[in-house]
Design a protein around this motif. Structure first.
Motif, mmCIF file in Angstrom:
data_model
loop_
_atom_site.group_PDB
_atom_site.id
_atom_site.type_symbol
_atom_site.label_atom_id
_atom_site.label_comp_id
_atom_site.label_asym_id
_atom_site.label_seq_id
_atom_site.Cartn_x
_atom_site.Cartn_y
_atom_site.Cartn_z
ATOM 1 N N ARG A 137 39.449 -61.973 -0.826
ATOM 2 C CA ARG A 137 39.038 -61.366 -0.624
ATOM 3 C C ARG A 137 39.271 -60.053 0.455
ATOM 4 O O ARG A 137 40.277 -59.306 -0.356
ATOM 5 C CB ARG A 137 37.713 -60.500 -0.611
ATOM 6 N N VAL A 158 27.670 -41.278 12.382
ATOM 7 C CA VAL A 158 28.611 -41.305 10.543
ATOM 8 C C VAL A 158 26.907 -41.625 9.853
ATOM 9 O O VAL A 158 26.944 -40.912 8.660
ATOM 10 C CB VAL A 158 28.817 -42.133 10.273
ATOM 11 N N ASP A 184 29.381 -47.295 1.140
ATOM 12 C CA ASP A 184 30.877 -47.746 1.879
ATOM 13 C C ASP A 184 31.953 -46.246 1.865
ATOM 14 O O ASP A 184 32.466 -45.502 2.711
ATOM 15 C CB ASP A 184 31.317 -49.281 1.734
ATOM 16 N N LEU A 234 29.378 -44.965 16.526
ATOM 17 C CA LEU A 234 30.415 -45.490 15.387
ATOM 18 C C LEU A 234 29.035 -44.806 14.545
ATOM 19 O O LEU A 234 29.110 -43.660 13.926
ATOM 20 C CB LEU A 234 30.600 -46.499 15.233
ATOM 21 N N LEU A 239 29.307 -50.782 17.909
ATOM 22 C CA LEU A 239 28.668 -50.458 16.289
ATOM 23 C C LEU A 239 28.307 -49.289 16.086
ATOM 24 O O LEU A 239 28.140 -48.740 15.441
ATOM 25 C CB LEU A 239 28.551 -51.520 15.466
HETATM 26 C C1 LIG Z 1 22.870 -47.509 6.118
HETATM 27 C C2 LIG Z 1 24.576 -47.703 5.453
HETATM 28 O O1 LIG Z 1 24.538 -48.671 4.440
HETATM 29 S S1 LIG Z 1 26.396 -46.396 4.959
HETATM 30 C C3 LIG Z 1 27.462 -48.119 5.521
HETATM 31 C C4 LIG Z 1 27.739 -48.507 5.751
HETATM 32 N N1 LIG Z 1 28.675 -47.781 5.922
HETATM 33 C C5 LIG Z 1 28.479 -47.589 7.619
HETATM 34 O O2 LIG Z 1 27.745 -48.371 8.438
HETATM 35 C C6 LIG Z 1 29.622 -46.855 8.377
HETATM 36 C C7 LIG Z 1 29.720 -47.547 9.475
HETATM 37 N N2 LIG Z 1 31.608 -48.074 8.686
HETATM 38 C C8 LIG Z 1 32.685 -47.683 8.843
HETATM 39 O O3 LIG Z 1 32.731 -46.503 9.542
HETATM 40 C C9 LIG Z 1 33.840 -48.664 8.199
HETATM 41 O O4 LIG Z 1 33.226 -49.981 7.680
HETATM 42 C C10 LIG Z 1 34.776 -49.489 9.246
HETATM 43 C C11 LIG Z 1 34.892 -48.321 9.594
HETATM 44 C C12 LIG Z 1 33.656 -49.830 10.339
HETATM 45 C C13 LIG Z 1 35.569 -49.882 8.579
HETATM 46 O O5 LIG Z 1 35.730 -50.030 7.418
HETATM 47 P P1 LIG Z 1 36.898 -50.748 5.988
HETATM 48 O O6 LIG Z 1 37.523 -52.061 6.852
HETATM 49 O O7 LIG Z 1 37.165 -49.254 5.780
HETATM 50 O O8 LIG Z 1 35.396 -52.028 5.093
HETATM 51 P P2 LIG Z 1 34.622 -51.244 4.888
HETATM 52 O O9 LIG Z 1 33.763 -49.890 4.727
HETATM 53 O O10 LIG Z 1 35.303 -51.374 3.748
HETATM 54 O O11 LIG Z 1 33.358 -52.328 5.437
HETATM 55 C C14 LIG Z 1 33.670 -53.733 4.735
HETATM 56 C C15 LIG Z 1 32.515 -54.863 4.893
HETATM 57 O O12 LIG Z 1 31.939 -54.136 6.357
HETATM 58 C C16 LIG Z 1 30.233 -53.369 6.062
HETATM 59 N N3 LIG Z 1 29.608 -52.695 6.730
HETATM 60 C C17 LIG Z 1 30.078 -51.291 7.228
HETATM 61 N N4 LIG Z 1 29.284 -50.808 8.329
HETATM 62 C C18 LIG Z 1 28.807 -51.312 8.227
HETATM 63 C C19 LIG Z 1 27.930 -51.882 9.987
HETATM 64 N N5 LIG Z 1 27.728 -50.491 10.435
HETATM 65 N N6 LIG Z 1 27.675 -52.938 10.229
HETATM 66 C C20 LIG Z 1 27.708 -53.704 9.457
HETATM 67 N N7 LIG Z 1 28.628 -54.284 8.392
HETATM 68 C C21 LIG Z 1 29.250 -52.704 7.939
HETATM 69 C C22 LIG Z 1 29.982 -53.327 4.707
HETATM 70 O O13 LIG Z 1 28.970 -53.154 3.653
HETATM 71 C C23 LIG Z 1 31.276 -53.783 4.171
HETATM 72 O O14 LIG Z 1 30.628 -54.735 3.610
HETATM 73 P P3 LIG Z 1 30.838 -55.890 1.840
HETATM 74 O O15 LIG Z 1 32.134 -56.623 2.123
HETATM 75 O O16 LIG Z 1 30.321 -55.604 1.555
HETATM 76 O O17 LIG Z 1 31.991 -54.970 1.084
#
Ligand SMILES: CC(=O)SCCNC(=O)CCNC(=O)[C@H](O)C(C)(C)COP(=O)(O)OP(=O)(O)OC[C@H]1O[C@@H](n2cnc3c(N)ncnc32)[C@H](O)[C@@H]1OP(=O)(O)O
Length: 539
Positions: free
Chosen positions: A475, A416, A361, A412, A409
């Motif tokens: 949370r 990333v 994250d 995005l 999603l």
């Molecule tokens: C392969 C991976 O797991 S990489 C890690 C996940 N990151 C991604 O997929 C990148 C895309 N997501 C993002 O950029 C960001 O999550 C955003 C912009 C959408 C939201 O950002 P924030 O509001 O800061 O939230 P944050 O990043 O902390 O994520 C919130 C929750 O959504 C979850 N989440 C993040 N990305 C995704 C996704 N692509 N699909 C589903 N859930 C997701 C996070 O794991 C987190 O879960 P938690 O409750 O277990 O901590």
């Protein structure tokens, strides 16, 4: 008094299946004990069977114990024996390789007579391995005083009432001693047909760690295997249960239902429904629940499948697939789990035990900091209204646009994920340079992103959905429907667990989680060591 010592000494000889054939002493007289002997079904047999399984759970839980009932019957087919209970030897699912007895020999000269006699007898009853051997157990019995029913006197035992058609119901997950007691008792009571209702789908919804329940077909297969060994002479009908009653309230031929203290009320409800349906009530036969001597504080006192599932947490559920392109050092764990599953708390605990934690994250947030190529792509895709005043990306706004909208999603993550993956690889490389041996890649959507190629093992944190929603609301201060929307954008627990090598659950107190994590960590160290030894020996 004999059961525990006999099981203890048998457990030193047996690795997998211990069949128990109940037999009233050996006759070493002329010709030896060649003919199978039948025993009438009596109430005490049910008690004996229950004690056997209960002791087996305490003493030799690793063994698959099965009490065979082919020689237990009300009437011998003929008294001559040749076409009695075993007209031909019974084929068991595992052919016996060794026959064990605790028969007390009088002097050493008797031992070969006893072993010969036993092998001959076993061969009459069951299809045994051609190299069948026999072992005289010396279970170290304390002098057992011959009391009321042990003194060889004729004791009148209370006959067990038997029925043509008997029914039971249950989940039968990870068939254990309590299930076997229920099944064996029912088999003792059934003369013609035994109907077993097996809970499926809807009925599993509220079970603890329901995702770890064995698939329906697997549970049925194990039941069939057990029942075919135990009493092949009766007809088995195994049916899926999608409501608590199944055929028990509509089958006119059923006569008896076997219940436990816990399910007695269910049995009474069956009878009410039968009366409504114009059918005769069933006889309710209640068996005692078996106590679990090894139960932990979060587990039930009785032997239960949910306790067995709890014990699986932290253990290796399936071997990791080989990743020939991935260097063995550092060993990389991909830790994933739905939002609110407590995955990050597990990652921190693993860090405390010596792992390098890689928080995806966090890396995701770094991936689109101003100036990066992902930053521009994200703005191009989602517009400049996602920007804060200082030109950084407002993640909350971006989250609002993508969570709950699969297409957005994906737009995005297509931008990333490749960036985050290369940051992950960089961190793993750094860890290696620092001489670290285990990395934990904490990634919410590791499996959805297809990142298994980056890791040696997949560990999944799981939590029931209702609990996850509660945690997210508390949370992150979001509304319940937003929490649900976030969860729906991730894989459901069951699908994650299908891919898991190790499963952990943070549903209970923190020290319970810590124990699971320590267990998983210790077992992991053993696996890593073993792999290193194999690699060294193949060089
Ligand atoms: C392969 C991976 O797991 S990489 C890690 C996940 N990151 C991604 O997929 C990148 C895309 N997501 C993002 O950029 C960001 O999550 C955003 C912009 C959408 C939201 O950002 P924030 O509001 O800061 O939230 P944050 O990043 O902390 O994520 C919130 C929750 O959504 C979850 N989440 C993040 N990305 C995704 C996704 N692509 N699909 C589903 N859930 C997701 C996070 O794991 C987190 O879960 P938690 O409750 O277990 O901590």
């Amino acid at each position: 008094l004999r059961i525990a010592p006999v099981l203890t000494s048998a457990a030193q000889v047996v690795e997998r299946t211990l069949y128990v054939h109940l037999h009233p002493g050996l006759n070493l007289g002329t010709g030896g004990q060649a003919r199978p002997v039948y025993i009438p079904p009596v109430v005490d047999l049910c008690t004996l069977i229950s004690r056997l399984y209960s002791n087996a759970a305490d003493i030799c839980g690793h063994l698959d114990v099965r009490v065979l009932l082919s020689n237990i019957r009300s009437q011998p087919a003929t008294l001559s024996g040749s076409s009695g209970p075993f007209p031909t030897p019974q084929k068991l699912s595992h052919s016996p390789e060794v026959v064990l007895t605790d028969f007390p020999i009088q002097d050493s000269g008797q031992s070969s007579l006893v072993t010969q006699c036993l092998q001959k007898y076993a061969g009459h009853c069951y299809v045994c391995n051609p190299s069948l051997s026999s072992v005289l157990l010396h279970p170290g019995l304390k002098e057992v005083e011959e009391d009321d029913d042990g003194g060889g006197r004729d004791v009148q035992l209370k006959p067990l009432e038997t029925f043509s058609d008997v029914v039971v119901g249950g989940t039968f997950d990870r068939l254990h001693g309590a299930h076997k007691t229920l099944l064996n008792t029912s088999c003792l009571m059934a003369n013609r047909r035994f109907v077993i209702g097996v809970c499926d789908r809807e009925l599993l919804k509220n079970k603890v760690l329901k995702e770890l329940i064995e698939p329906y077909d697997q549970r049925v297969e194990k039941l069939q295997d057990f029942l075919n060994d135990v009493k092949p002479s009766i007809k088995y009908e195994i049916v899926p249960l999608s409501d608590p009653f199944g055929p028990s309230i509509s089958d006119p031929e059923l006569q008896c239902i076997v219940v436990s203290e816990e399910t007695r009320k269910g049995g009474e409800a069956v009878n009410r429904k039968r009366l409504e349906n114009g059918l005769a009530e069933l006889v309710l036969y209640e068996i005692q629940l078996l106590k679990d001597a090894h139960h932990a504080d979060i587990e039930e006192e009785k032997i239960s499948s949910s306790s067995l599932r709890t014990r699986l947490l932290g253990t290796l559920l399936k071997p990791p697939s080989l990743q020939p392109d991935l260097p063995l050092d550092p060993y990389v764990i991909g830790l994933t789990g739905g939002s609110g599953s407590g995955k990050s708390s597990i990652a921190h605990r693993l860090e405390g035990l010596g792992a390098v934690r890689i928080d995806c994250d966090q890396l995701g947030h770094e991936a689109y900091l101003p100036g990066t190529s992902a930053y521009h792509k994200v703005i191009q895709e989602f517009g400049s209204d996602i920007l804060n005043e200082d030109k950084t990306i407002n993640r909350r706004v971006l989250g609002g646009k993508v969570f709950g909208n699969q297409e957005r999603l994906k737009a995005l993550t297509d931008i990333v994920w490749p960036e985050i993956a290369s940051l992950v690889k960089k961190r793993i490389k750094q860890a290696k340079e620092q001489g670290k041996h285990v990395c934990v890649v904490d990634a919410a959507v590791l499996l959805e992103a297809g990142w298994t190629y980056l890791v040696h093992e997949v560990w999944v944190a799981t939590i029931p959905e209702e609990e996850a929603v509660k945690r997210i609301v508390q949370r992150d201060g979001v509304k319940e429907e937003d929490a649900l929307r976030r969860l729906k954008s991730q894989w459901p627990n069951a699908k994650l667990i299908e891919h898991a090598n190790v499963v952990l659950c943070t549903l209970w107190e923190p020290d319970v989680t810590q124990r699971q994590v320590s267990k998983a960590w210790n077992l992991l160290q053993q696996r890593i060591q073993k792999r290193q030894e194999i690699t060294r020996s193949s060089l």
